[in-house]
Design a protein around this motif. Structure first.
Motif, PDB file in Angstrom:
ATOM      1  N   LEU A  40       0.826  -1.204   0.000  1.00 49.60           N
ATOM      2  CA  LEU A  40       0.000   0.000   0.000  1.00 49.60           C
ATOM      3  C   LEU A  40       0.861   1.255   0.000  1.00 49.60           C
ATOM      4  O   LEU A  40       0.570   2.227  -0.716  1.00 49.60           O
ATOM      5  CB  LEU A  40      -0.921  -0.020   1.223  1.00 49.60           C
ATOM      6  N   LEU A  41       1.924   1.249   0.788  1.00 49.13           N
ATOM      7  CA  LEU A  41       2.807   2.403   0.877  1.00 49.13           C
ATOM      8  C   LEU A  41       3.483   2.684  -0.462  1.00 49.13           C
ATOM      9  O   LEU A  41       3.521   3.840  -0.927  1.00 49.13           O
ATOM     10  CB  LEU A  41       3.850   2.156   1.961  1.00 49.13           C
ATOM     11  N   VAL A  42       3.994   1.647  -1.103  1.00 50.62           N
ATOM     12  CA  VAL A  42       4.660   1.823  -2.393  1.00 50.62           C
ATOM     13  C   VAL A  42       3.675   2.342  -3.435  1.00 50.62           C
ATOM     14  O   VAL A  42       3.953   3.308  -4.169  1.00 50.62           O
ATOM     15  CB  VAL A  42       5.293   0.489  -2.854  1.00 50.62           C
ATOM     16  N   LEU A  43       2.492   1.703  -3.501  1.00 50.32           N
ATOM     17  CA  LEU A  43       1.526   2.103  -4.522  1.00 50.32           C
ATOM     18  C   LEU A  43       0.998   3.517  -4.285  1.00 50.32           C
ATOM     19  O   LEU A  43       0.802   4.279  -5.239  1.00 50.32           O
ATOM     20  CB  LEU A  43       0.358   1.117  -4.555  1.00 50.32           C
ATOM     21  N   SER A  44       0.744   3.883  -3.033  1.00 54.81           N
ATOM     22  CA  SER A  44       0.189   5.208  -2.765  1.00 54.81           C
ATOM     23  C   SER A  44       1.162   6.314  -3.167  1.00 54.81           C
ATOM     24  O   SER A  44       0.754   7.336  -3.726  1.00 54.81           O
ATOM     25  CB  SER A  44      -0.182   5.323  -1.283  1.00 54.81           C
ATOM     26  N   HIS A  45       2.456   6.130  -2.879  1.00 54.22           N
ATOM     27  CA  HIS A  45       3.443   7.132  -3.270  1.00 54.22           C
ATOM     28  C   HIS A  45       3.709   7.102  -4.767  1.00 54.22           C
ATOM     29  O   HIS A  45       3.935   8.152  -5.392  1.00 54.22           O
ATOM     30  CB  HIS A  45       4.745   6.903  -2.503  1.00 54.22           C
ATOM     31  N   TRP A  46       3.706   5.928  -5.344  1.00 51.62           N
ATOM     32  CA  TRP A  46       4.038   5.757  -6.761  1.00 51.62           C
ATOM     33  C   TRP A  46       2.898   6.237  -7.664  1.00 51.62           C
ATOM     34  O   TRP A  46       3.135   6.851  -8.699  1.00 51.62           O
ATOM     35  CB  TRP A  46       4.330   4.286  -7.010  1.00 51.62           C
ATOM     36  N   MET A  47       1.654   5.986  -7.245  1.00 54.71           N
ATOM     37  CA  MET A  47       0.511   6.261  -8.107  1.00 54.71           C
ATOM     38  C   MET A  47      -0.255   7.525  -7.714  1.00 54.71           C
ATOM     39  O   MET A  47      -0.975   8.082  -8.542  1.00 54.71           O
ATOM     40  CB  MET A  47      -0.458   5.067  -8.075  1.00 54.71           C
ATOM     41  N   GLY A  48      -0.151   7.974  -6.457  1.00 56.17           N
ATOM     42  CA  GLY A  48      -0.956   9.091  -5.997  1.00 56.17           C
ATOM     43  C   GLY A  48      -2.371   8.634  -5.675  1.00 56.17           C
ATOM     44  O   GLY A  48      -2.784   7.517  -6.002  1.00 56.17           O
ATOM     45  N   SER A 167       5.069 -11.853  -3.230  1.00 53.42           N
ATOM     46  CA  SER A 167       5.426 -11.850  -4.647  1.00 53.42           C
ATOM     47  C   SER A 167       4.942 -10.578  -5.336  1.00 53.42           C
ATOM     48  O   SER A 167       5.640 -10.005  -6.180  1.00 53.42           O
ATOM     49  CB  SER A 167       4.829 -13.080  -5.337  1.00 53.42           C
ATOM     50  N   ARG A 168       3.749 -10.119  -4.974  1.00 53.18           N
ATOM     51  CA  ARG A 168       3.236  -8.876  -5.553  1.00 53.18           C
ATOM     52  C   ARG A 168       4.130  -7.698  -5.175  1.00 53.18           C
ATOM     53  O   ARG A 168       4.454  -6.850  -6.023  1.00 53.18           O
ATOM     54  CB  ARG A 168       1.803  -8.636  -5.079  1.00 53.18           C
ATOM     55  N   LEU A 169       4.506  -7.632  -3.906  1.00 56.17           N
ATOM     56  CA  LEU A 169       5.354  -6.523  -3.458  1.00 56.17           C
ATOM     57  C   LEU A 169       6.697  -6.545  -4.175  1.00 56.17           C
ATOM     58  O   LEU A 169       7.190  -5.497  -4.627  1.00 56.17           O
ATOM     59  CB  LEU A 169       5.550  -6.611  -1.950  1.00 56.17           C
ATOM     60  N   LEU A 170       7.308  -7.726  -4.292  1.00 61.33           N
ATOM     61  CA  LEU A 170       8.608  -7.825  -4.955  1.00 61.33           C
ATOM     62  C   LEU A 170       8.514  -7.399  -6.417  1.00 61.33           C
ATOM     63  O   LEU A 170       9.409  -6.703  -6.928  1.00 61.33           O
ATOM     64  CB  LEU A 170       9.136  -9.255  -4.861  1.00 61.33           C
ATOM     65  N   CYS A 171       7.442  -7.791  -7.093  1.00 62.86           N
ATOM     66  CA  CYS A 171       7.289  -7.403  -8.492  1.00 62.86           C
ATOM     67  C   CYS A 171       7.100  -5.899  -8.640  1.00 62.86           C
ATOM     68  O   CYS A 171       7.656  -5.265  -9.550  1.00 62.86           O
ATOM     69  CB  CYS A 171       6.098  -8.142  -9.108  1.00 62.86           C
ATOM     70  N   VAL A 172       6.305  -5.304  -7.752  1.00 64.88           N
ATOM     71  CA  VAL A 172       6.074  -3.855  -7.820  1.00 64.88           C
ATOM     72  C   VAL A 172       7.361  -3.093  -7.517  1.00 64.88           C
ATOM     73  O   VAL A 172       7.690  -2.106  -8.201  1.00 64.88           O
ATOM     74  CB  VAL A 172       4.942  -3.457  -6.851  1.00 64.88           C
ATOM     75  N   VAL A 173       8.095  -3.523  -6.500  1.00 62.03           N
ATOM     76  CA  VAL A 173       9.360  -2.863  -6.165  1.00 62.03           C
ATOM     77  C   VAL A 173      10.346  -2.990  -7.319  1.00 62.03           C
ATOM     78  O   VAL A 173      11.061  -2.034  -7.661  1.00 62.03           O
ATOM     79  CB  VAL A 173       9.946  -3.451  -4.873  1.00 62.03           C
ATOM     80  N   ALA A 174      10.376  -4.173  -7.953  1.00 63.13           N
ATOM     81  CA  ALA A 174      11.259  -4.368  -9.103  1.00 63.13           C
ATOM     82  C   ALA A 174      10.884  -3.414 -10.237  1.00 63.13           C
ATOM     83  O   ALA A 174      11.757  -2.801 -10.871  1.00 63.13           O
ATOM     84  CB  ALA A 174      11.172  -5.818  -9.582  1.00 63.13           C
ATOM     85  N   GLY A 175       9.587  -3.267 -10.495  1.00 63.25           N
ATOM     86  CA  GLY A 175       9.150  -2.334 -11.530  1.00 63.25           C
ATOM     87  C   GLY A 175       9.532  -0.902 -11.195  1.00 63.25           C
ATOM     88  O   GLY A 175       9.967  -0.138 -12.074  1.00 63.25           O
ATOM     89  N   LEU A 176       9.380  -0.534  -9.935  1.00 62.51           N
ATOM     90  CA  LEU A 176       9.736   0.818  -9.511  1.00 62.51           C
ATOM     91  C   LEU A 176      11.227   1.075  -9.699  1.00 62.51           C
ATOM     92  O   LEU A 176      11.639   2.132 -10.216  1.00 62.51           O
ATOM     93  CB  LEU A 176       9.336   1.001  -8.046  1.00 62.51           C
ATOM     94  N   LEU A 177      12.060   0.105  -9.293  1.00 61.95           N
ATOM     95  CA  LEU A 177      13.507   0.260  -9.419  1.00 61.95           C
ATOM     96  C   LEU A 177      13.967   0.281 -10.868  1.00 61.95           C
ATOM     97  O   LEU A 177      14.983   0.911 -11.197  1.00 61.95           O
ATOM     98  CB  LEU A 177      14.219  -0.863  -8.660  1.00 61.95           C
ATOM     99  N   LEU A 178      13.223  -0.400 -11.729  1.00 63.43           N
ATOM    100  CA  LEU A 178      13.575  -0.433 -13.152  1.00 63.43           C
ATOM    101  C   LEU A 178      13.058   0.786 -13.912  1.00 63.43           C
ATOM    102  O   LEU A 178      13.268   0.893 -15.122  1.00 63.43           O
ATOM    103  CB  LEU A 178      13.031  -1.712 -13.791  1.00 63.43           C
TER     104      LEU A 178
END
Length: 427
Positions: A40-48, A167-178
């Protein structure tokens, strides 16, 4: 070796099988809670707020019908394996086939109806990926979790319940880092990839515990569909009422309002996870104790323990509410208000779920279905009446009122059927 030491230590402390599995489930759910909070934290900051609201509302549309995936096979499997553990391989084969069949049918149904009912969803390919995630991949991992608990493998069950979120969190973090752009379309692809990976690993966990599924020993699907019908309908009305308000907010008030309210509700959902863990661990025991005084005693212990968790969760929500905009971003300032409004929900949820689980385990499932079906209709009506006047606060008040109605009705039916635990004798 470590698991045996853990069991021995808890045994010396007087903690039995139910307590051990509840503790392991709570640990698993606590880890999952941390992971979901991170997601939730990653998506809220990443997506608004607006982007997250569109994504979360679209996920909620699939989640609304996700309890029908498997057509009640998770409860049928738990009931069957809890009573006869040797049937686990055949039951696992039944579960896989039934989830794949019914989940795929639901994906097709959702995609056919989404354009007519939900004009505010994301693009169709992304919606299809979200539907597959929530209607096929996640239910398979959930069934694997239930099978582990029914086999008294609480540690493995704790692992399985965390696999898809991790697995969802790891994939999202990987996308963010890429450097992937945080649009709902891109996030939907990452969400789907993580869901599939988690489901496949959960399958591997079950194979390591019980072996490959035995397709020859499974029951005919018509039999499992028949047995699971009452649980499928019950699951639909007992869980979908928690998601329908997000879909209505997205359609009536827009993505930003839906995003701020959904963030607050997801935080509350994390806080109440120990209640879900306790009740989930108790269900196999309640099935096995059906018709005996021990079942009533177990139910009262589960209820009181759940209320203890719920009170602490409500206090925690009050304490963290001012931090919502600091943690999730300035666009989530309204989430603090919604979190305060939702704080009492934890206690009402614990009362409702404990009584409803008692009805299921004590062969009063149809009573539960009727009560929660009325609750599902009630929350829709209340949202339609209140949201346009009160904003997302109307959704919070609608949820609280619905929980009061369902908790009261479930406990009344338990008492009417002489299933409520006896009061302690004074003196």
């Amino acid at each position: 070796m470590e698991v045996g030491i853990f069991k021995g230590l808890l045994g010396r402390l007087g903690v039995g099988r139910l307590g051990r599995n509840a503790l392991l489930s709570t640990i698993g759910l606590a880890i999952r809670a941390v992971v979901q909070a991170g997601y939730l934290l990653v998506l809220s900051h990443w997506m608004g707020a607006s982007g997250y609201g569109l994504f979360a509302g679209s996920v909620a549309a699939a989640t609304l019908i996700s309890p029908l995936s498997g057509w009640g096979i998770a409860v049928v499997l738990t009931q069957r394996v809890a009573r006869t553990p040797s049937e686990s391989k055949g039951a696992w084969a039944e579960a896989i086939l039934q989830v794949l069949t019914t989940g795929t049918a639901l994906v097709c149904l959702l995609m056919l109806g989404v354009s007519l009912v939900l004009p505010g969803h994301i693009d169709y390919p992304s919606m299809g990926l979200l539907a597959l995630s929530e209607l096929v991949a996640l239910p398979l991992a959930q069934v694997a979790t239930g099978l582990c608990i029914a086999l008294d493998r609480g540690a493995a069950g704790a692992v399985c319940m965390c696999l898809v979120p991790v697995s969802r969190l790891l994939c999202v973090v990987a996308g963010l880092l890429l450097g992937v752009e945080g649009t709902p379309t891109h996030v939907a692809r990452l969400h789907f990839g993580g869901s599939v990976i988690g489901a496949l690993v959960a399958y591997g966990v079950i194979v390591s515990i019980s072996g490959l599924p035995s397709w020859r020993r499974r029951l005919p699907m018509r039999a499992t569909l028949r047995d699971g019908s009452r649980y499928a309908v019950g699951n639909l009305v007992s869980t979908s009422y928690l998601e329908v308000d997000k879909v209505l907010l997205l359609q009536m008030l827009g993505a930003t309002v839906a995003g701020t309210y959904t963030a607050a509700f997801r935080v509350m959902s994390v806080f109440v996870l120990p209640v879900s863990a306790l009740i989930g661990a108790a269900l196999p025991r309640l099935f096995a104790q059906h018709g005996s005084p021990a079942g009533s005693r177990t139910l009262i212990i589960v209820t009181l323990s759940g209320l203890g968790y719920a009170v602490m969760a409500a206090l925690l929500a009050v304490l963290v509410s001012p931090w919502m905009p600091r943690v999730f971003g300035a666009s989530f300032e309204e989430s603090s208000h919604y979190l305060l409004l939702l704080a009492p929900w934890t206690v009402l949820y614990a009362l409702h779920q404990a009584a409803a689980t008692g009805l299921t385990a004590f062969d009063r499932q149809m009573s539960r279905v009727c009560i929660e079906a009325l609750g599902f209709v009630l929350i829709i009506v209340l949202n339609l009446l209140l949201d346009s006047r009160m904003g997302a606060a109307g959704a919070a008040w609608s949820l609280l009122a619905t929980e009061v109605f369902m908790a009261g009705c479930c406990w009344w039916f338990l008492r009417k059927a002489n299933l409520s635990p006896p009061r302690p004798v004074q003196g």
